[in-house]
Design a protein around this motif. Structure first.
Motif, PDB file in Angstrom:
ATOM      1  N   SER A  97      -6.676   1.286  -1.842  1.00  0.00           N
ATOM      2  CA  SER A  97      -5.786   2.289  -2.501  1.00  0.00           C
ATOM      3  C   SER A  97      -5.748   1.981  -4.011  1.00  0.00           C
ATOM      4  O   SER A  97      -5.474   2.814  -4.643  1.00  0.00           O
ATOM      5  CB  SER A  97      -4.419   1.712  -1.616  1.00  0.00           C
TER       6      SER A  97
ATOM      7  N   LYS B 113      -7.210  -2.170   3.033  1.00  0.00           N
ATOM      8  CA  LYS B 113      -6.687  -0.784   2.844  1.00  0.00           C
ATOM      9  C   LYS B 113      -5.844  -0.834   1.345  1.00  0.00           C
ATOM     10  O   LYS B 113      -6.200   0.074   0.845  1.00  0.00           O
ATOM     11  CB  LYS B 113      -5.727  -0.235   3.930  1.00  0.00           C
TER      12      LYS B 113
ATOM     13  N   ARG C 295       0.748  -1.200   0.169  1.00  0.00           N
ATOM     14  CA  ARG C 295       0.240  -0.043   0.078  1.00  0.00           C
ATOM     15  C   ARG C 295       0.840   1.292   0.041  1.00  0.00           C
ATOM     16  O   ARG C 295       0.451   2.336  -0.831  1.00  0.00           O
ATOM     17  CB  ARG C 295      -1.074   0.083   1.161  1.00  0.00           C
TER      18      ARG C 295
ATOM     19  N   GLU D 113      -5.113  -4.587   6.544  1.00  0.00           N
ATOM     20  CA  GLU D 113      -4.168  -4.157   5.576  1.00  0.00           C
ATOM     21  C   GLU D 113      -4.713  -4.246   4.087  1.00  0.00           C
ATOM     22  O   GLU D 113      -4.411  -3.590   3.247  1.00  0.00           O
ATOM     23  CB  GLU D 113      -2.778  -4.278   5.810  1.00  0.00           C
TER      24      GLU D 113
END
Length: 175
Positions: free
Chosen positions: A167, A163, A128, A160
């Protein structure tokens, strides 16, 4: 509709498994004399300082430092000699998240003629962080991904992964 949902769940699950079992690792070569370290999990700053000490890097930007932290406090916490702090460690205070780290890094690099950077962050955070940097930096800058090994919990990997997917999706709308 059931097949479509089943397909989506399967794709999500396979993506999560692939994300979890293929975490990136450290880089052993001397590429990337400029080190970018987003604050966060343990080992990141230590790895950046290790690169400085081994002369594998000449300068390190630590992005996302709390505004309350003074350079002397940082030096004391990480046992950094003041001459190294003055020459080689830059503390960035503007970022509060991964996207902010990328923006702060891009602004810091803007006036410099740098072609390659070495991103040092935790293995579970690397994809990320690198994705956000790629979306912010000019394509002429190469990012060497130097991941700090960790033992993330299932919870950290789960969060994560989502996320990271977010992203990627947001990157489609930025570019």
């Amino acid at each position: 509709m059931k097949r479509f949902l089943a397909s989506l769940i399967t794709i999500w699950f396979m993506g999560f498994i692939a994300f979890s079992v293929t975490l990136p690792g450290p880089v052993e070569d001397g590429a990337g004399r400029v080190v970018i370290v987003p604050t966060g999990a343990a080992g990141r700053i230590e790895r950046g300082l290790e690169l400085l000490a081994a002369d594998d890097a000449r300068i390190m930007l630590v992005t996302g430092v709390d505004r309350e932290v003074k350079p002397g406090e940082f030096a004391a916490q990480f046992d950094v000699p003041m001459h190294v702090m003055k020459c080689c460690v830059v503390l960035g205070f503007d970022a509060v998240d991964t996207r902010g780290n990328a923006t702060e890094t891009a602004q810091w690099l803007e006036a410099k003629n740098i072609r390659t950077i070495r991103l040092v962050t935790t293995d579970w955070h690397m994809r990320r962080a690198a994705n956000e940097l790629r979306g912010t930096l000019p394509p002429s800058i190469t990012i060497i991904e130097d991941a700090v090994p960790s033992e993330p919990s299932l919870r950290i990997l789960f969060l994560e992964y989502h996320k990271y997917v977010a992203s990627l999706v947001m990157g489609l709308f930025r570019g």
